[in-house]
Design an enzyme around this catalytic site. Structure first.
Site, PDB file in Angstrom:
ATOM      1  N   GLU A 100      -0.759  -7.169   9.055  1.00  0.00           N
ATOM      2  CA  GLU A 100      -1.909  -6.268   9.248  1.00  0.00           C
ATOM      3  C   GLU A 100      -2.084  -5.387   8.014  1.00  0.00           C
ATOM      4  O   GLU A 100      -1.109  -4.926   7.417  1.00  0.00           O
ATOM      5  CB  GLU A 100      -1.658  -5.396  10.485  1.00  0.00           C
ATOM      6  CG  GLU A 100      -2.802  -4.492  10.872  1.00  0.00           C
ATOM      7  CD  GLU A 100      -2.527  -3.762  12.189  1.00  0.00           C
ATOM      8  OE1 GLU A 100      -2.987  -2.625  12.327  1.00  0.00           O
ATOM      9  OE2 GLU A 100      -1.829  -4.332  13.067  1.00  0.00           O
ATOM     10  N   ASP A 102      -4.354  -1.962   7.093  1.00  0.00           N
ATOM     11  CA  ASP A 102      -5.128  -0.925   7.782  1.00  0.00           C
ATOM     12  C   ASP A 102      -5.796   0.065   6.837  1.00  0.00           C
ATOM     13  O   ASP A 102      -5.155   0.583   5.925  1.00  0.00           O
ATOM     14  CB  ASP A 102      -4.212  -0.076   8.686  1.00  0.00           C
ATOM     15  CG  ASP A 102      -3.616  -0.854   9.836  1.00  0.00           C
ATOM     16  OD1 ASP A 102      -4.166  -1.895  10.201  1.00  0.00           O
ATOM     17  OD2 ASP A 102      -2.583  -0.396  10.369  1.00  0.00           O
ATOM     18  N   GLU A 104      -7.399   3.620   8.088  1.00  0.00           N
ATOM     19  CA  GLU A 104      -7.665   4.495   9.232  1.00  0.00           C
ATOM     20  C   GLU A 104      -8.200   5.814   8.697  1.00  0.00           C
ATOM     21  O   GLU A 104      -7.533   6.488   7.901  1.00  0.00           O
ATOM     22  CB  GLU A 104      -6.397   4.726  10.058  1.00  0.00           C
ATOM     23  CG  GLU A 104      -5.937   3.471  10.789  1.00  0.00           C
ATOM     24  CD  GLU A 104      -4.666   3.712  11.591  1.00  0.00           C
ATOM     25  OE1 GLU A 104      -4.656   3.378  12.784  1.00  0.00           O
ATOM     26  OE2 GLU A 104      -3.692   4.225  11.010  1.00  0.00           O
ATOM     27  N   GLN A 117      -5.789   6.959   5.893  1.00  0.00           N
ATOM     28  CA  GLN A 117      -4.427   6.442   6.008  1.00  0.00           C
ATOM     29  C   GLN A 117      -4.464   4.928   5.852  1.00  0.00           C
ATOM     30  O   GLN A 117      -5.241   4.255   6.513  1.00  0.00           O
ATOM     31  CB  GLN A 117      -3.813   6.811   7.360  1.00  0.00           C
ATOM     32  CG  GLN A 117      -2.417   6.216   7.572  1.00  0.00           C
ATOM     33  CD  GLN A 117      -1.716   6.820   8.772  1.00  0.00           C
ATOM     34  OE1 GLN A 117      -1.286   7.963   8.738  1.00  0.00           O
ATOM     35  NE2 GLN A 117      -1.605   6.054   9.852  1.00  0.00           N
ATOM     36  N   THR A 118      -3.625   4.399   4.955  1.00  0.00           N
ATOM     37  CA  THR A 118      -3.475   2.955   4.838  1.00  0.00           C
ATOM     38  C   THR A 118      -2.081   2.571   5.294  1.00  0.00           C
ATOM     39  O   THR A 118      -1.141   3.369   5.244  1.00  0.00           O
ATOM     40  CB  THR A 118      -3.709   2.471   3.393  1.00  0.00           C
ATOM     41  OG1 THR A 118      -2.790   3.137   2.520  1.00  0.00           O
ATOM     42  CG2 THR A 118      -5.140   2.757   2.951  1.00  0.00           C
ATOM     43  N   ASN A 119      -1.967   1.323   5.739  1.00  0.00           N
ATOM     44  CA  ASN A 119      -0.673   0.834   6.196  1.00  0.00           C
ATOM     45  C   ASN A 119      -0.637  -0.675   6.007  1.00  0.00           C
ATOM     46  O   ASN A 119      -1.686  -1.329   6.005  1.00  0.00           O
ATOM     47  CB  ASN A 119      -0.442   1.194   7.669  1.00  0.00           C
ATOM     48  CG  ASN A 119       1.034   1.224   8.050  1.00  0.00           C
ATOM     49  OD1 ASN A 119       1.908   0.834   7.266  1.00  0.00           O
ATOM     50  ND2 ASN A 119       1.327   1.677   9.256  1.00  0.00           N
ATOM     51  N   ARG A 128       4.596   1.822   6.750  1.00  0.00           N
ATOM     52  CA  ARG A 128       4.352   1.942   5.307  1.00  0.00           C
ATOM     53  C   ARG A 128       3.101   2.796   5.065  1.00  0.00           C
ATOM     54  O   ARG A 128       2.229   2.453   4.278  1.00  0.00           O
ATOM     55  CB  ARG A 128       4.177   0.562   4.677  1.00  0.00           C
ATOM     56  CG  ARG A 128       5.405  -0.345   4.788  1.00  0.00           C
ATOM     57  CD  ARG A 128       5.175  -1.683   4.105  1.00  0.00           C
ATOM     58  NE  ARG A 128       6.356  -2.519   4.134  1.00  0.00           N
ATOM     59  CZ  ARG A 128       6.616  -3.427   5.085  1.00  0.00           C
ATOM     60  NH1 ARG A 128       5.753  -3.600   6.082  1.00  0.00           N
ATOM     61  NH2 ARG A 128       7.720  -4.157   5.034  1.00  0.00           N
ATOM     62  N   GLU A 129       3.037   3.927   5.749  1.00  0.00           N
ATOM     63  CA  GLU A 129       1.824   4.745   5.694  1.00  0.00           C
ATOM     64  C   GLU A 129       1.683   5.493   4.368  1.00  0.00           C
ATOM     65  O   GLU A 129       2.658   6.020   3.836  1.00  0.00           O
ATOM     66  CB  GLU A 129       1.810   5.776   6.831  1.00  0.00           C
ATOM     67  CG  GLU A 129       1.802   5.185   8.227  1.00  0.00           C
ATOM     68  CD  GLU A 129       3.204   4.977   8.800  1.00  0.00           C
ATOM     69  OE1 GLU A 129       4.193   5.050   8.021  1.00  0.00           O
ATOM     70  OE2 GLU A 129       3.314   4.740  10.005  1.00  0.00           O
ATOM     71  N   ASP A 193      -3.810  12.810  19.906  1.00  0.00           N
ATOM     72  CA  ASP A 193      -2.377  13.081  20.048  1.00  0.00           C
ATOM     73  C   ASP A 193      -1.657  13.045  18.700  1.00  0.00           C
ATOM     74  O   ASP A 193      -0.520  13.497  18.591  1.00  0.00           O
ATOM     75  CB  ASP A 193      -1.739  12.086  21.027  1.00  0.00           C
ATOM     76  CG  ASP A 193      -1.953  10.637  20.623  1.00  0.00           C
ATOM     77  OD1 ASP A 193      -2.974  10.342  19.969  1.00  0.00           O
ATOM     78  OD2 ASP A 193      -1.098   9.798  20.974  1.00  0.00           O
ATOM     79  N   TRP A 194      -2.341  12.530  17.640  1.00  0.00           N
ATOM     80  CA  TRP A 194      -1.666  12.478  16.336  1.00  0.00           C
ATOM     81  C   TRP A 194      -2.600  12.574  15.129  1.00  0.00           C
ATOM     82  O   TRP A 194      -2.160  12.912  14.030  1.00  0.00           O
ATOM     83  CB  TRP A 194      -0.863  11.176  16.194  1.00  0.00           C
ATOM     84  CG  TRP A 194      -1.713   9.928  16.172  1.00  0.00           C
ATOM     85  CD1 TRP A 194      -2.119   9.198  17.251  1.00  0.00           C
ATOM     86  CD2 TRP A 194      -2.262   9.266  15.020  1.00  0.00           C
ATOM     87  NE1 TRP A 194      -2.884   8.127  16.851  1.00  0.00           N
ATOM     88  CE2 TRP A 194      -2.989   8.146  15.490  1.00  0.00           C
ATOM     89  CE3 TRP A 194      -2.210   9.506  13.643  1.00  0.00           C
ATOM     90  CZ2 TRP A 194      -3.649   7.280  14.627  1.00  0.00           C
ATOM     91  CZ3 TRP A 194      -2.875   8.636  12.784  1.00  0.00           C
ATOM     92  CH2 TRP A 194      -3.580   7.534  13.274  1.00  0.00           C
TER      93      TRP A 194
END
Length: 294
Positions: A100, A102, A104, A117-119, A128-129, A193-194
């Site tokens: 994946e 990402d 975000e 945010q990439t991962n 791996r954020e 929540d985050w």
């Protein structure tokens, strides 16, 4: 219009390639389909809008899966107070050991910058954020967000500026995502929540609906029909003999000098979190971080 020498070289390069499994379009319905909450989709000509309210978010998925190539879309993020919301844009394969990539986009209170945010997940393992701010307000206009993927690297780009590179380091025993076809997805959802200040700032539903807008859907990649066996996917989408894919050209095996300078600038001025520097989470630095530091 005068064509520069570099441009003419690129034209010549592309003219000599056989592009197989190619898909490219700016029409949403040709490449994608709603994944959930159809009643939260709004179509306005070439624009697609996804809505989030206290009943539901919404998401869509590509009709096909792909291995290697480039995926792009133009997105205008939620305006105003978007705290608690996440607009996600990502590629992913299926199953517990999935790969994946990402993007975000983490909403924030009015006047605070959006964070991106990439991962990267490989064989089901993420963590791996990286988070960074942007050098523009992503809520005021459309900007292009792209993922370039080949056998040598995964590059996250914003308006064609690289913001992250994940390099193939299989020679060091580190797995690299190269044998699972991936779908392309996007969604908007509530993650209070985050998402904003670690979950301290909650979604203010009085500002709903929260709307993310999309246009310019482009996929230039190797399409993998379901009928292709898993062990044949890599062969189908790799250059061999007469078959040449543009993403396997040597010039795309690493960043150009100009792109490397851009990445250094982005990291120096906009990076706010890097898992590689998080000694609380990782007392021993992950092996790939040694290479990915700039």
């Amino acid at each position: 219009m005068a064509v520069s020498f570099e441009t003419s070289v690129v034209f010549s390069l592309f003219a000599g390639l056989t592009v197989l499994g190619f898909a490219s379009s700016a029409q949403f319905h040709e490449l994608f389909q709603p994944g959930w909450a159809n009643d939260h989709f709004v179509y306005e000509g070439e624009l697609l809008k996804l809505k989030l309210d206290n009943y539901s978010g919404a998401g869509f998925a590509s009709k096909s899966k792909y291995l290697f190539g480039k995926v792009s879309m133009q997105i205008k993020l939620v305006e105003g107070d978007s705290a608690g919301t996440v607009t996600a844009y990502y590629m992913s394969s299926d199953g517990p050991y999935h790969n994946e990539f990402d993007f975000e986009f983490l909403g924030n209170t009015t006047g605070e910058p959006y964070l991106v945010q990439t991962n990267v997940y490989v064989n089901g393992v993420g963590n791996r954020e990286q988070r960074m701010s942007l050098w523009f307000d992503p809520t005021k206009d459309f900007h292009s967000y792209s993922i370039l993927w080949n056998q040598r690297q995964v590059v996250f780009l914003v308006d064609e500026t690289p913001i992250r590179v994940h390099t193939n380091m299989e020679h060091k025993g580190i797995p690299f995502p190269k044998d699972q076809a991936m779908g392309v997805y996007s969604s908007i959802w509530n993650a209070d929540d985050w998402a904003t200040q670690g979950g301290l700032v909650k979604t203010d539903w009085s500002h709903a609906p929260f709307v993310a807008s999309y246009k310019g859907f482009e996929i230039d990649a190797c399409e993998c029909p379901v009928s292709v066996a898993t062990n044949e996917i890599g062969k189908k989408c790799s250059s061999t003999g007469e078959k040449r894919f543009w993403w396997d050209e040597p010039t795309l095996s690493e960043l150009s000098l100009h792109q490397s300078h851009q990445l250094v600038w982005v990291r120096a001025n906009h990076l706010v979190y890097d898992y590689c520097a998080d000694t609380a989470r990782f007392p021993v630095m992950p092996v790939e971080c040694e290479h990915h530091r700039h």
